[in-house]
Write a protein that holds these residues in place. Structure first.
Motif, short mmCIF file in Angstrom:
data_model
loop_
_atom_site.label_atom_id
_atom_site.label_comp_id
_atom_site.label_asym_id
_atom_site.label_seq_id
_atom_site.Cartn_x
_atom_site.Cartn_y
_atom_site.Cartn_z
N GLN A 347 0.68 -1.27 0.17
CA GLN A 347 0.07 0.05 0.03
C GLN A 347 0.97 1.14 -0.06
O GLN A 347 0.63 2.12 -0.64
CB GLN A 347 -0.99 -0.15 1.15
CG GLN A 347 -2.19 0.97 1.14
CD GLN A 347 -1.97 2.18 1.98
OE1 GLN A 347 -1.12 2.45 2.39
NE2 GLN A 347 -3.16 2.92 1.90
N SER A 348 1.93 1.19 0.86
CA SER A 348 2.96 2.51 0.84
C SER A 348 3.48 2.60 -0.52
O SER A 348 3.86 3.60 -0.98
CB SER A 348 3.77 2.40 1.86
OG SER A 348 3.25 2.36 3.24
N ALA A 349 4.11 1.50 -1.04
CA ALA A 349 4.69 1.40 -2.08
C ALA A 349 3.76 1.92 -3.37
O ALA A 349 4.29 2.74 -4.45
CB ALA A 349 5.14 -0.07 -2.66
N LEU A 350 2.56 1.57 -3.37
CA LEU A 350 1.53 2.01 -4.43
C LEU A 350 1.61 3.40 -4.55
O LEU A 350 1.79 3.98 -5.54
CB LEU A 350 0.38 1.45 -4.12
CG LEU A 350 -0.78 1.78 -5.26
CD1 LEU A 350 -0.57 1.12 -6.56
CD2 LEU A 350 -2.18 1.44 -4.74
N ALA A 408 2.67 3.15 -10.93
CA ALA A 408 3.28 3.01 -9.54
C ALA A 408 4.78 2.59 -9.75
O ALA A 408 5.81 2.99 -9.42
CB ALA A 408 2.72 2.30 -8.49
N ASP A 409 4.80 1.16 -10.42
CA ASP A 409 6.01 0.54 -10.88
C ASP A 409 7.14 1.48 -11.55
O ASP A 409 8.04 1.55 -11.14
CB ASP A 409 5.79 -0.46 -11.67
CG ASP A 409 7.10 -1.25 -11.86
OD1 ASP A 409 7.57 -2.24 -11.04
OD2 ASP A 409 7.64 -1.36 -13.09
N GLN A 410 6.57 2.30 -12.50
CA GLN A 410 7.49 3.12 -13.29
C GLN A 410 7.97 4.31 -12.28
O GLN A 410 8.91 4.65 -12.44
CB GLN A 410 6.65 3.84 -14.29
CG GLN A 410 6.29 2.65 -15.63
CD GLN A 410 5.33 3.19 -16.55
OE1 GLN A 410 4.92 4.45 -16.37
NE2 GLN A 410 4.88 2.47 -17.46
N GLY A 411 6.94 4.78 -11.52
CA GLY A 411 7.47 5.94 -10.42
C GLY A 411 8.73 5.50 -9.53
O GLY A 411 9.51 6.05 -9.16
N LEU A 412 8.60 3.92 -9.19
CA LEU A 412 9.45 3.59 -8.05
C LEU A 412 10.67 3.37 -8.90
O LEU A 412 11.78 3.54 -8.40
CB LEU A 412 9.05 2.09 -7.41
CG LEU A 412 7.83 2.44 -6.51
CD1 LEU A 412 7.38 1.21 -5.79
CD2 LEU A 412 8.02 3.33 -5.58
N ARG A 413 10.61 2.94 -10.24
CA ARG A 413 12.03 2.82 -10.93
C ARG A 413 12.71 3.99 -11.13
O ARG A 413 13.78 4.17 -11.20
CB ARG A 413 11.77 2.18 -12.19
CG ARG A 413 11.11 0.71 -12.05
CD ARG A 413 11.01 -0.12 -13.39
NE ARG A 413 10.24 -1.26 -13.33
CZ ARG A 413 11.12 -2.42 -13.13
NH1 ARG A 413 12.34 -2.43 -12.85
NH2 ARG A 413 10.34 -3.53 -12.71
#
Length: 467
Positions: A347-350, A408-413
């Motif tokens: 949830q936090s990662a999202l 979200a995955d792209q943002g974390l990358r």
């Protein structure tokens, strides 16, 4: 309860002072942090059950219960007691826990309000440390804890009340403004992440995106399919409860999507939400239903005679507002059921992935603008029943969730590329990527267990979901 010693006692000279309270949250990107809060239900473990403390019952405060657990955690160090009258009702972190706190929800749900941290990996370490910290004293008392969105079998009458003045006031007031307010207080648990903004404009963008997508998050994290021991027709009964708790202070406020929304407009809304309490001389005064705006304007109201509103009063008032995304000096994402440790971290990662990278935030804005804002307000009422399988547009909510998780995955990358250590935080999205690809929600998995090996015994969920 606020610590009176920490309260800002300055008088309010104008609403500009209140706007400044929110604007004080503006931070440069290098100071943005991640604060994760999560709640869990306590229960008496079977091996510790007695005649007056049955297996799987909810521990009260007094009898080798929640009060004793707080004392046991405090004795481990780096925690100081928070009191309400003679009762210890929470712990303030020091040392390694500085910036964090442990608090109690109305029926003893145990909550960690985590320290604002720079990375999701630090959040994971904090979560693991918290579970280790409470496990030994809890086991010594014969207690366990399970994070679920709604208590799977307890009636309200079977649940205790914690000795907190704030909750005594709310307990009396809630039935006047909604049918399920007491359920919200006693029988729900959530997980939320608190995130920063750089400016008013940045807050507005993040608020609108996260409010619109909060129902999708509700679907992803659905984890409350039972009511008093049986399936209830909802996959997130916690979210359903919030639809009739107190709609004057909760939900997805329409004004957040109107032209001109910003700190001042939020203040204007807050001033018209009925009050709960104020603190004077360390004591809570019940002022439920009174108007903060009228008080500010000097109008006479019972219980407020001769009292001048302060900045601290307004800051306390902000904590009694419950929109799906709450604005204080940061933004709180409030739409998710409590769940497994992996789901709490996801949830936090999202939301970090969606909101803490400029390109990801722009992509999320494009995603939500494919529909008008009212569509998301309607969706909020639809998702508790079918979660990711809820019809939406030409497909289902799962389709939107898949796009949301990919952004979200792209943002974390992108965060990893900006980070000198190059830490990969995308691994924490794995549970959501599985859901987006078709895996059952936590709620649906529990229903499979209920209809299979549990043979209808819902109490099994506590040990299987224990942290």
């Amino acid at each position: 309860m606020s610590n009176p010693a920490d309260q800002d006692t300055r008088s309010i000279t104008s609403t500009r002072d209140l706007v400044d309270v929110l604007a004080a949250g503006n931070k440069p990107r290098d100071l943005w942090r991640i604060g994760t809060e999560h709640e869990k239900f306590g229960f008496v473990r079977p091996e510790a059950a007695t005649a007056d403390r049955p297996a799987f019952s909810s521990p009260d405060y007094e009898h080798q219960g929640i009060g004793a657990l707080l004392k046991g955690v405090e004795q481990q160090g780096d925690w100081l007691p928070i009191t309400d009258g003679p009762a210890v009702i929470g712990l303030k972190g020091t040392g390694i826990n500085k910036g964090g706190a442990i608090s109690l929800e109305p029926a003893g749900q145990f909550e960690l309000s985590g320290t604002p941290l720079a990375s999701l990996h630090e959040t994971r370490t904090e979560l693991e440390r918290h579970f280790e910290t409470i496990r030994a004293p809890a086991r010594a008392l014969g207690l366990g804890f399970a994070p679920l969105g709604f208590h799977p079998f307890a009636t309200r009458a079977a649940l205790p009340w914690m000795p907190k003045s704030r909750y005594a006031i709310m307990r009396s007031y809630m039935p006047r403004v909604g049918a399920m307010g007491l359920d919200m207080m006693q029988r729900t648990c959530t997980v939320q992440v608190n995130l920063d903004f750089s400016s008013e404009a940045d807050m507005v963008r993040k608020m609108r995106v996260s409010l619109a997508l909060q129902p999708v998050a509700t679907a992803l994290f659905a984890n409350s399919p039972f009511y008093e021991g049986k399936p209830n027709g909802w996959l997130s009964n916690r979210a359903q409860v919030w639809t009739d708790t107190d709609n004057a202070r909760s939900g997805i406020p329409a004004f957040c999507f109107e032209e001109g929304f910003g700190f001042e407009r939020y203040v204007e809304w807050a001033l018209d939400v009925p009050m709960y309490f104020i603190v004077r001389d360390g004591r809570l005064i019940d002022v439920t239903g009174r108007s903060f705006r009228a008080w500010l304007n000097g109008e006479r109201q019972d219980g407020l005679e001769g009292l001048t509103p302060t900045i601290g009063d307004f800051e306390d008032h902000l904590t009694t507002l419950f929109p799906d995304v709450r604005l204080k000096q940061f933004l709180e994402m409030r739409g998710a059921d409590a769940g497994s440790a992996a789901m709490m971290l996801a949830q936090s990662a999202l939301w970090v992935g969606l909101l803490y990278d400029d390109a990801a935030l722009a992509a999320a804005e494009s995603l939500v603008r494919e529909h008008d804002w009212e569509t998301y307000r309607v969706l909020r009422g639809d998702v508790p029943a079918r979660a990711l399988n809820t019809p939406f547009g030409t497909g289902t909510v799962r389709d939107v969730a898949a796009r949301m998780v990919e952004i979200a995955d792209q943002g974390l990358r992108a965060r990893a590329l900006r980070n000198e250590a190059g830490q990969d935080e995308t691994v924490l999205l794995a549970p959501l990527q599985a859901l987006a690809a078709g895996a059952p929600t936590q709620a649906e998995r529990w229903l499979e267990r209920y209809n299979g090996p549990w043979a209808g015994d819902v109490s099994r969920i506590l040990l299987e979901g224990e942290v």
